[in-house]
Design a protein around this motif. Structure first.
Motif, PDB file in Angstrom:
ATOM      1  N   ASN A   1       7.764  -2.288   2.300  1.00  0.00           N
ATOM      2  CA  ASN A   1       9.014  -2.798   2.882  1.00  0.00           C
ATOM      3  C   ASN A   1       9.924  -1.649   3.303  1.00  0.00           C
ATOM      4  O   ASN A   1      10.528  -1.685   4.374  1.00  0.00           O
ATOM      5  CB  ASN A   1       9.741  -3.704   1.893  1.00  0.00           C
TER       6      ASN A   1
ATOM      7  N   ALA B   1       1.369 -12.364  -0.598  1.00  0.00           N
ATOM      8  CA  ALA B   1       2.763 -12.100  -0.208  1.00  0.00           C
ATOM      9  C   ALA B   1       2.965 -12.406   1.270  1.00  0.00           C
ATOM     10  O   ALA B   1       4.038 -12.834   1.678  1.00  0.00           O
ATOM     11  CB  ALA B   1       3.161 -10.663  -0.518  1.00  0.00           C
TER      12      ALA B   1
ATOM     13  N   ARG C   1       3.312 -10.579   3.927  1.00  0.00           N
ATOM     14  CA  ARG C   1       4.308  -9.816   4.692  1.00  0.00           C
ATOM     15  C   ARG C   1       3.693  -8.786   5.628  1.00  0.00           C
ATOM     16  O   ARG C   1       4.344  -8.329   6.549  1.00  0.00           O
ATOM     17  CB  ARG C   1       5.279  -9.125   3.752  1.00  0.00           C
ATOM     18  N   TRP C   2       2.448  -8.391   5.372  1.00  0.00           N
ATOM     19  CA  TRP C   2       1.779  -7.376   6.182  1.00  0.00           C
ATOM     20  C   TRP C   2       0.315  -7.743   6.288  1.00  0.00           C
ATOM     21  O   TRP C   2      -0.236  -8.392   5.407  1.00  0.00           O
ATOM     22  CB  TRP C   2       1.829  -5.995   5.519  1.00  0.00           C
TER      23      TRP C   2
END
Length: 150
Positions: free
Chosen positions: A111, A141, A143-144
């Motif tokens: 992040n 998660a 997120r990536w």
């Protein structure tokens, strides 16, 4: 629409990559994969080593100190390997040594550096098939993009 205008060749890969390294064979393969990807994409790679000294070693007199020293030695060796690799194959990179839970620290660093991709080695520990490995937690998660290297 023609295929020519639809895809841009050579420009759509990750520019910031985070790779978790702990000295295991799978993490070293993940780092090598990430390094090659960074070289081909002209990306920046952040290699992250996470220490989590605790548990039973803390119950043994001097155990935690010995574990910290061993963990620091692993981090130093990984840092030296990255410097040698950079001398052979120029890649923009940094090496971070963090303390805590591997998932939490990898996610925090990803992040912080605004990672486009996270690359980790597959866990070789049998218990992780039941309770979830760092890789599984990173994927969940969402997120990536996460690449898990065997």
């Amino acid at each position: 629409m023609s295929a020519e205008g639809f895809f841009e060749l050579g420009t759509d890969g990750p520019k910031v990559i985070v790779a978790g390294v702990d000295g295991s064979d799978t993490s070293l393969r993940a780092a090598a994969y990430a390094w090659g990807l960074a070289r081909r994409q002209d990306a920046h790679i952040t290699l992250v080593h996470v220490s989590n000294v605790g548990g039973l070693s803390a119950a043994t007199p001097g155990g935690a100190a010995m574990m910290r020293q061993a963990d620091q030695q692993v981090a130093d060796e990984l840092r030296a390997e990255a410097a040698e690799a950079a001398a052979r194959t120029p890649v923009r990179y940094d090496f971070r040594s963090e303390y805590g839970d591997a998932y939490t620290e990898l996610a925090r660093v990803a992040n912080e550096v605004k990672a486009d991709a996270v690359i980790v080695g597959a866990s070789a520990q049998a218990g992780h098939r039941l309770i979830g490995s760092v890789a599984v937690r990173l994927v969940r998660a969402g997120r990536w993009p996460v690449t898990v290297v065997p």
